[in-house]
Design an enzyme around this catalytic site. Structure first.
Site, PDB file in Angstrom:
ATOM      1  N   ASN A   1      34.367   6.692 -46.853  1.00  0.00           N
ATOM      2  CA  ASN A   1      33.259   7.643 -46.689  1.00  0.00           C
ATOM      3  C   ASN A   1      33.237   8.315 -45.323  1.00  0.00           C
ATOM      4  OD1 ASN A   1      30.298   8.607 -46.998  1.00  0.00           O
ATOM      5  ND2 ASN A   1      30.244   7.266 -45.210  1.00  0.00           N
TER       6      ASN A   1
ATOM      7  N   VAL B   1      38.084   4.438 -38.377  1.00  0.00           N
ATOM      8  CA  VAL B   1      39.072   4.662 -39.443  1.00  0.00           C
ATOM      9  C   VAL B   1      40.359   5.318 -38.952  1.00  0.00           C
ATOM     10  CG1 VAL B   1      37.329   4.745 -41.280  1.00  0.00           C
ATOM     11  CG2 VAL B   1      38.026   6.887 -40.145  1.00  0.00           C
TER      12      VAL B   1
ATOM     13  N   TYR C   1      37.382  21.775 -41.670  1.00  0.00           N
ATOM     14  CA  TYR C   1      36.721  20.887 -42.642  1.00  0.00           C
ATOM     15  C   TYR C   1      37.307  21.143 -44.034  1.00  0.00           C
ATOM     16  CZ  TYR C   1      32.841  18.201 -44.681  1.00  0.00           C
ATOM     17  OH  TYR C   1      32.084  17.264 -45.349  1.00  0.00           O
ATOM     18  N   ALA C   2      37.491  22.428 -44.384  1.00  0.00           N
ATOM     19  CA  ALA C   2      38.067  22.806 -45.682  1.00  0.00           C
ATOM     20  C   ALA C   2      39.472  22.218 -45.848  1.00  0.00           C
ATOM     21  CB  ALA C   2      38.122  24.325 -45.798  1.00  0.00           C
TER      22      ALA C   2
ATOM     23  N   SER D   1      34.306  16.917 -50.523  1.00  0.00           N
ATOM     24  CA  SER D   1      33.181  17.840 -50.314  1.00  0.00           C
ATOM     25  C   SER D   1      33.419  19.103 -51.138  1.00  0.00           C
ATOM     26  CB  SER D   1      33.114  18.222 -48.829  1.00  0.00           C
ATOM     27  OG  SER D   1      32.221  19.294 -48.617  1.00  0.00           O
TER      28      SER D   1
ATOM     29  N   LYS E   1      39.140  18.358 -46.384  1.00  0.00           N
ATOM     30  CA  LYS E   1      38.524  17.870 -47.629  1.00  0.00           C
ATOM     31  C   LYS E   1      39.350  18.278 -48.856  1.00  0.00           C
ATOM     32  CE  LYS E   1      35.159  15.565 -45.787  1.00  0.00           C
ATOM     33  NZ  LYS E   1      35.071  14.098 -45.914  1.00  0.00           N
TER      34      LYS E   1
HETATM   35  P1  NAD Z   1      26.802  11.237 -41.118  1.00  0.00           P
HETATM   36  O1  NAD Z   1      27.232  11.968 -39.906  1.00  0.00           O
HETATM   37  O2  NAD Z   1      25.359  11.142 -41.442  1.00  0.00           O
HETATM   38  O3  NAD Z   1      27.390   9.735 -41.080  1.00  0.00           O
HETATM   39  C1  NAD Z   1      28.742   9.516 -40.842  1.00  0.00           C
HETATM   40  C2  NAD Z   1      28.972   8.068 -40.451  1.00  0.00           C
HETATM   41  O4  NAD Z   1      30.381   7.923 -40.208  1.00  0.00           O
HETATM   42  C3  NAD Z   1      28.259   7.661 -39.144  1.00  0.00           C
HETATM   43  O5  NAD Z   1      27.686   6.378 -39.301  1.00  0.00           O
HETATM   44  C4  NAD Z   1      29.382   7.644 -38.114  1.00  0.00           C
HETATM   45  O6  NAD Z   1      29.175   6.699 -37.071  1.00  0.00           O
HETATM   46  C5  NAD Z   1      30.566   7.256 -38.977  1.00  0.00           C
HETATM   47  N1  NAD Z   1      31.841   7.677 -38.389  1.00  0.00           N
HETATM   48  C6  NAD Z   1      32.148   8.843 -37.758  1.00  0.00           C
HETATM   49  N2  NAD Z   1      33.404   8.816 -37.328  1.00  0.00           N
HETATM   50  C7  NAD Z   1      33.935   7.614 -37.699  1.00  0.00           C
HETATM   51  C8  NAD Z   1      35.187   6.983 -37.532  1.00  0.00           C
HETATM   52  N3  NAD Z   1      36.176   7.573 -36.853  1.00  0.00           N
HETATM   53  N4  NAD Z   1      35.361   5.758 -38.075  1.00  0.00           N
HETATM   54  C9  NAD Z   1      34.361   5.148 -38.743  1.00  0.00           C
HETATM   55  N5  NAD Z   1      33.143   5.660 -38.898  1.00  0.00           N
HETATM   56  C10 NAD Z   1      32.930   6.890 -38.385  1.00  0.00           C
HETATM   57  O7  NAD Z   1      27.622  11.899 -42.313  1.00  0.00           O
HETATM   58  P2  NAD Z   1      27.261  12.009 -43.861  1.00  0.00           P
HETATM   59  O8  NAD Z   1      26.601  13.294 -44.074  1.00  0.00           O
HETATM   60  O9  NAD Z   1      26.651  10.756 -44.333  1.00  0.00           O
HETATM   61  O10 NAD Z   1      28.733  12.170 -44.435  1.00  0.00           O
HETATM   62  C11 NAD Z   1      29.450  11.096 -45.019  1.00  0.00           C
HETATM   63  C12 NAD Z   1      30.667  11.671 -45.723  1.00  0.00           C
HETATM   64  O11 NAD Z   1      30.235  12.614 -46.708  1.00  0.00           O
HETATM   65  C13 NAD Z   1      31.632  12.422 -44.800  1.00  0.00           C
HETATM   66  O12 NAD Z   1      32.960  12.192 -45.226  1.00  0.00           O
HETATM   67  C14 NAD Z   1      31.255  13.883 -45.036  1.00  0.00           C
HETATM   68  O13 NAD Z   1      32.303  14.759 -44.754  1.00  0.00           O
HETATM   69  C15 NAD Z   1      30.909  13.840 -46.516  1.00  0.00           C
HETATM   70  N6  NAD Z   1      30.054  14.947 -46.951  1.00  0.00           N
HETATM   71  C16 NAD Z   1      28.819  15.107 -46.424  1.00  0.00           C
HETATM   72  C17 NAD Z   1      28.038  16.175 -46.857  1.00  0.00           C
HETATM   73  C18 NAD Z   1      26.658  16.430 -46.318  1.00  0.00           C
HETATM   74  O14 NAD Z   1      26.110  17.492 -46.624  1.00  0.00           O
HETATM   75  N7  NAD Z   1      26.051  15.529 -45.561  1.00  0.00           N
HETATM   76  C19 NAD Z   1      28.537  17.064 -47.818  1.00  0.00           C
HETATM   77  C20 NAD Z   1      29.802  16.862 -48.324  1.00  0.00           C
HETATM   78  C21 NAD Z   1      30.552  15.791 -47.889  1.00  0.00           C
END
Ligand code: NAD
Length: 253
Positions: free
Chosen positions: A88, A63, A154-155, A141, A158
């Site tokens: 995402n 991305v 991160y803050a 988030s 997001k």
């Molecule tokens: P994860 O690490 O399990 O999965 C993230 C996915 O994004 C992976 O498949 C990775 O390969 C892909 N990715 C990473 N960098 C990338 C890039 N430059 N281009 C394209 N793909 C890329 O993460 P998750 O927990 O599933 O989080 C997904 C989203 O939800 C994120 O934006 C994260 O900030 C947000 N989020 C997660 C949580 C949590 O507790 N898990 C809480 C709040 C927000």
């Protein structure tokens, strides 16, 4: 809640919340475009959907690469239009005070979380505006709403995603395009695992966190996928500029 005849492009759909979102959208009848920086992971998600008689294709997409984002969106749009974009993909960073955080870490997290989301909107908005319809869902988030110590980058990213989403909603609404954010609390994915792994006693840190959640548990990726599917669907046809919190009540205490 159905997504029949809709094409949904999801970034970072190789694992975690993105993967669950892809599966949920396919189950609701959407054609899924699974994308990830990890091409094999993106394709594995598409294969699971097709194995379940759903429709899915995959693309390698980092991305942070705006030109590539345009290429993928334009190819998808030319073939079947683009109804929903789920920005995402996102990353965290090891816990660190502001002064101890290296600028290279800051820049990389900003690049993926902010610029990646912006790149997606930059690529999809012309297509959606031209169609006169579309729904964009940006993954934010609770970390963008509350001040967690040692998570400043991160803050920063997001919070930016939340307000960027409002700006997109205001700008694209007259063309029939909606934009919303989802703000999850801690969800059981590899990102959360890495967060706790950075603590002195990961299991104790996790239990302590759970105590702060009124529902006394962390979220499951499928629960966030349901929020995304709702915002993607016509059931949310009058919802735009909203940041939907899904955090087991964490931010309400
Ligand atoms: P994860 O690490 O399990 O999965 C993230 C996915 O994004 C992976 O498949 C990775 O390969 C892909 N990715 C990473 N960098 C990338 C890039 N430059 N281009 C394209 N793909 C890329 O993460 P998750 O927990 O599933 O989080 C997904 C989203 O939800 C994120 O934006 C994260 O900030 C947000 N989020 C997660 C949580 C949590 O507790 N898990 C809480 C709040 C927000």
């Amino acid at each position: 809640m159905r997504l029949d005849d809709k094409t949904v492009l999801i970034t970072g759909s190789g694992t975690g919340i993105g993967e669950s979102t892809a599966l949920r959208c396919a189950e609701a009848g959407a054609t899924v475009v699974s994308t990830d920086v990890d091409a094999d992971a993106a394709e594995a998600t598409a294969v699971s959907i097709r194995d379940d008689d759903g429709e899915a294709t995959s693309f390698e997409l980092d991305v942070t690469d705006g030109d590539r984002f345009h290429e993928v969106v334009d190819e998808v749009a030319a073939e079947r239009g683009l109804d929903v974009l789920v920005n995402n993909a996102g990353i965290g960073h090891p816990p660190s005070s502001v002064e101890d955080t290296d600028a290279s870490v800051r820049d990389y997290v900003v690049d993926v979380n902010i610029n990646g989301t912006w790149n997606g909107c930059h690529a999809a908005l012309p297509v959606m505006k031209e169609q006169g319809s579309g729904s964009i869902i940006n993954m934010a988030s609770v970390g963008g709403m509350l001040g967690f110590p040692y998570q400043s980058v991160y803050a920063l990213t997001k919070a930016a995603v939340i307000n960027f989403t409002r700006a997109v909603a205001a700008e694209a609404g007259p063309a029939g395009v909606r934009a919303n954010a989802v703000c999850p609390g801690f969800v059981d994915t590899q990102l959360t695992e890495a967060f706790f792994a950075g603590r002195e006693d990961p299991e104790a840190a996790r239990e302590e966190m759970i105590e702060d959640y009124p529902l006394r548990r962390l979220g499951e990726p499928e629960e966030i996928a349901d929020c995304v599917a709702f915002l993607a669907s016509d059931a949310a046809s009058f919802v735009t500029g909203h940041a939907l919190t899904a955090d087991g009540g964490y931010s309400s205490t």
